[in-house]
Write a protein that holds these residues in place. Sequence first.
Motif, PDB file in Angstrom:
ATOM      1  N   GLY A   1       0.737  -1.253  -0.052  1.00  0.00           N
ATOM      2  CA  GLY A   1       0.149   0.109  -0.076  1.00  0.00           C
ATOM      3  C   GLY A   1       0.868   1.168  -0.159  1.00  0.00           C
TER       4      GLY A   1
ATOM      5  N   ARG B   1      -5.125  -5.699  -6.545  1.00  0.00           N
ATOM      6  CA  ARG B   1      -4.940  -4.292  -6.395  1.00  0.00           C
ATOM      7  C   ARG B   1      -5.327  -3.069  -7.550  1.00  0.00           C
ATOM      8  NH1 ARG B   1      -2.497  -2.946  -1.586  1.00  0.00           N
ATOM      9  NH2 ARG B   1      -2.078  -0.915  -2.328  1.00  0.00           N
ATOM     10  N   ASN B   2      -5.698  -2.037  -7.297  1.00  0.00           N
ATOM     11  CA  ASN B   2      -5.919  -0.960  -8.472  1.00  0.00           C
ATOM     12  C   ASN B   2      -5.451   0.282  -8.077  1.00  0.00           C
ATOM     13  OD1 ASN B   2      -7.564  -0.289  -6.156  1.00  0.00           O
ATOM     14  ND2 ASN B   2      -9.439  -0.002  -7.161  1.00  0.00           N
ATOM     15  N   ASP B   3      -4.305   0.317  -7.649  1.00  0.00           N
ATOM     16  CA  ASP B   3      -3.551   1.307  -7.730  1.00  0.00           C
ATOM     17  C   ASP B   3      -3.062   2.085  -9.061  1.00  0.00           C
ATOM     18  OD1 ASP B   3      -2.220   0.909  -4.863  1.00  0.00           O
ATOM     19  OD2 ASP B   3      -2.094  -0.857  -6.101  1.00  0.00           O
TER      20      ASP B   3
END
Lengths: 261, 241
Positions: free
Chosen positions: A137, A255-257
């Motif tokens: 994160g 994840r969708n960073d």
Amino acid sequence: MEEMSDHRLSIGTGRAEGPDEGGPAPAPGTRPLGRRLFLGIVGAGAIGTVFGQQLQSWVGSALSSLANPAGGGLAALLPGADRFRLYTVTSGFPEVHRAAYRLSVGGLVSNPVTLTYAELLSLPRTQLTRDFQCVTGWRVPGVHWAGVLLRDVLALARPTAAAKAVAFGSYDGVYTESLTLSEAHRSDVLLAYEMLGKPLSTPHGGPVRLYVAPMYGYKSAKWLSSITLVEQAKPGFWEQQGYAVQAWVGRSNGRNDAPIA
Amino acid sequence: MAATTHPSPEGAEGHRPAAAPAKGAEPGAGRPALRTLRFDLTERVVHWTSAVVVLSLTATGAFLYVPSLGTLVGHRLAVEDAHVWAGVAVFAPVLGGVLGPWGRRLRHDLHQVRDLGPDELDWLRSLGRLGRSALGKFNPGQKLSTNAMAGLLVVLFATGLVMRWGNFMPVGMRTGATFVHDVSAFALLAVVLGHIGFALSHPNALRSMVTGWVPARWVQRHAPAWQGEELPPRSARGEPR
């Protein structure tokens, strides 16, 4: 004694909470401030978790004037500061002096080579400025890197037609990573020897680390010791713990960073 | 007494003094030295096991958070596992204490720290100069810090679960959980350091968490409204010296 036990029990089971439930009446003006503090903290924690990404980015930019993202300075220890978190999977960091550094390139190649630090520096230098995104994160924005393109080093060793993937070893003796040959030829995959304008320090993977800009940080193996051309890559250290082998930022590990381009 | 938040019909009965051994050379010679059970075995065991767990969480957390400490030990996976499993166990002592038949006093403690009366607020606002007669077994600062620690531990526990097992959650919440976990850890550290500071500067209170007992004079001075709220200790007769 018996009567007191009953009284205590009634408190313990919470039956005496209200003044009209037979328990002792609280003094006028008594307020459940303790409980409010407890619930307030729990509520703030929940709200902070839901909106934390925004909070984090505000705090990160507010602290960016104070914090040195490479990890120095007290401000970098404050929660929310945009900073590297230093991971090592063995005891401590392997100390490799630049003069003694060797990078071996072998496996399915027609010209196995071992490069010194000076030889790497003499190859064409490439610079990149990209965010560094960890799969857990945290993200350090705008990190400047300098090094040699992996494909330039591969070209020196001349992979054979059988080579389909590249396996990486680390001086920590434990960490492994890999790329497919086509990933290895990207123009944003470096053997980095400089970070943020300084020679790469030991905690950050120096003298030389892999830096795969479009992938999560675990792909960028530190303390790079060997490059081995293989037919098929084995999952790396964290990939054996369940992380995706194809570690594209924003497109892997659920994840969708924002992607790093 | 008028200001007590839980006036109790039992009056001073609940505060039966225990006679100390006769050979104790107390300043109040002639009168027997008195002492009162402040924390029974359950309360003390819950306190110290929780303290050990929180201490190990602080240590392992520091190794995970502070780069130079992480460098010293390395083995990130093992440190992380130790931190996570200590965290999972953090409420085990208090739950074990509260849920059993041995937890009556502990349950009563938890009930007591809920409310603050007007005199207790005066005491807090005047930094301990006013409203002393309203002080019970726990003073308002202790009540609030207990709730703060409990709230922060709940937040740390929940965000820790998200960090370790929240892979199915949106990434924004995982980032948020990490941020809140870090902030809460600093806040808890501050409260715990304050707690330790007060304990070290109040030896009688600290000793009561070790031995269970406080001198009766301590009760008069620091917890006058506590009288009548407590059961007499089971071991009031022939308590250990």
